[in-house]
Design a protein around this motif. Structure first.
Motif, PDB file in Angstrom:
ATOM      1  N   GLU A   1      -8.647   4.355  -8.703  1.00 46.50           N
ATOM      2  CA  GLU A   1      -7.677   3.587  -7.930  1.00 46.50           C
ATOM      3  C   GLU A   1      -8.225   2.155  -7.859  1.00 46.50           C
ATOM      4  O   GLU A   1      -8.947   1.793  -6.954  1.00 46.50           O
TER       5      GLU A   1
ATOM      6  N   GLY B   1      -3.889  -1.544  -8.535  1.00 48.88           N
ATOM      7  CA  GLY B   1      -3.216  -2.017  -7.335  1.00 48.88           C
ATOM      8  C   GLY B   1      -2.870  -3.486  -7.470  1.00 48.88           C
ATOM      9  O   GLY B   1      -3.138  -4.120  -8.501  1.00 48.88           O
TER      10      GLY B   1
ATOM     11  N   PHE C   1       2.250   1.736  -3.475  1.00 49.39           N
ATOM     12  CA  PHE C   1       1.181   2.137  -4.396  1.00 49.39           C
ATOM     13  C   PHE C   1       0.863   3.620  -4.231  1.00 49.39           C
ATOM     14  O   PHE C   1       0.726   4.353  -5.196  1.00 49.39           O
TER      15      PHE C   1
ATOM     16  N   ASN D   1      -8.332  -1.693  -7.391  1.00 52.30           N
ATOM     17  CA  ASN D   1      -7.655  -2.737  -6.628  1.00 52.30           C
ATOM     18  C   ASN D   1      -8.639  -3.882  -6.411  1.00 52.30           C
ATOM     19  O   ASN D   1      -8.994  -4.213  -5.297  1.00 52.30           O
TER      20      ASN D   1
ATOM     21  N   PRO E   1       0.802  -1.214   0.000  1.00 50.42           N
ATOM     22  CA  PRO E   1       0.000   0.000   0.000  1.00 50.42           C
ATOM     23  C   PRO E   1       0.841   1.273   0.000  1.00 50.42           C
ATOM     24  O   PRO E   1       0.513   2.234  -0.675  1.00 50.42           O
TER      25      PRO E   1
END
Length: 187
Positions: free
Chosen positions: A161, A183, A6, A163, A3
């Protein structure tokens, strides 16, 4: 990629485009993903990270949760179990984007980052059971408007974003955004 990596990748990419971010707060976002895994069918109680100069709209149906830091607004999509594009979700997203329409004397965020509370799904498909209903027809019109607004609101940069899984209408919506970042769990 963890994380933190990212978040650093997104911040670097944005700085290369000339967008200054105050903070992405990926640690908070990751915590929400873990909490959602433990209780996948319950809405997550969230509080805004900080106050900014924009009037963050409410989400009438509760499928969007907003937080703001400086010129960045985060939109956490939370329509359990798979972020299905149903009438409530589409209505909330449409209302939010209508509020972002530029107008004289109106301040809008420079960046809007869309993410999902569900670590397995970013945005799913359109709920096809609605096609025979009048509300479903209206939702399809709103969904088309959402795509147009994502392309035509030039005062704000829209970022997906991603993921988790995104397909069908969710994939089309994410492709309308200015930037997309995948992600480690994106499919």
């Amino acid at each position: 990629m963890g994380p933190g990596a990212f978040a650093a990748y997104v911040a670097t990419a944005l700085s290369l485009t000339g967008i200054a971010l105050c903070q992405l707060s990926m640690e908070h976002h990751t915590f929400l993903h873990r909490a959602h895994r433990l209780q996948p069918r319950e809405a997550l109680p969230l509080t805004p990270l900080a106050s900014g100069p924009f009037a963050i709209p409410s989400s009438p149906h509760g499928t969007l949760v907003f937080s703001e830091q400086g010129n960045v607004t985060r939109v956490l999509m939370n329509n359990p179990p798979i972020n299905l594009l149903n009438v409530n979700f589409i209505s909330d997203l449409h209302s939010f984007l209508l509020d972002l329409q530029p107008a004289p004397g109106k301040t809008t965020p420079k960046v809007v980052i869309f993410s999902s509370a569900n670590p397995d799904y970013f945005i799913s498909h359109f709920d096809i059971s609605l096609l025979e209903q009048a509300a479903g027809q209206a939702a399809l019109i709103q969904l088309t408007d959402i795509g147009r607004m994502l392309q035509n609101i030039t005062s704000t940069v829209f970022i997906a974003e991603i993921n988790g899984r995104t397909f069908g209408g969710g994939q089309e919506l994410s492709s309308q955004m200015d930037m997309r970042f995948a992600g480690p769990n994106a499919l």
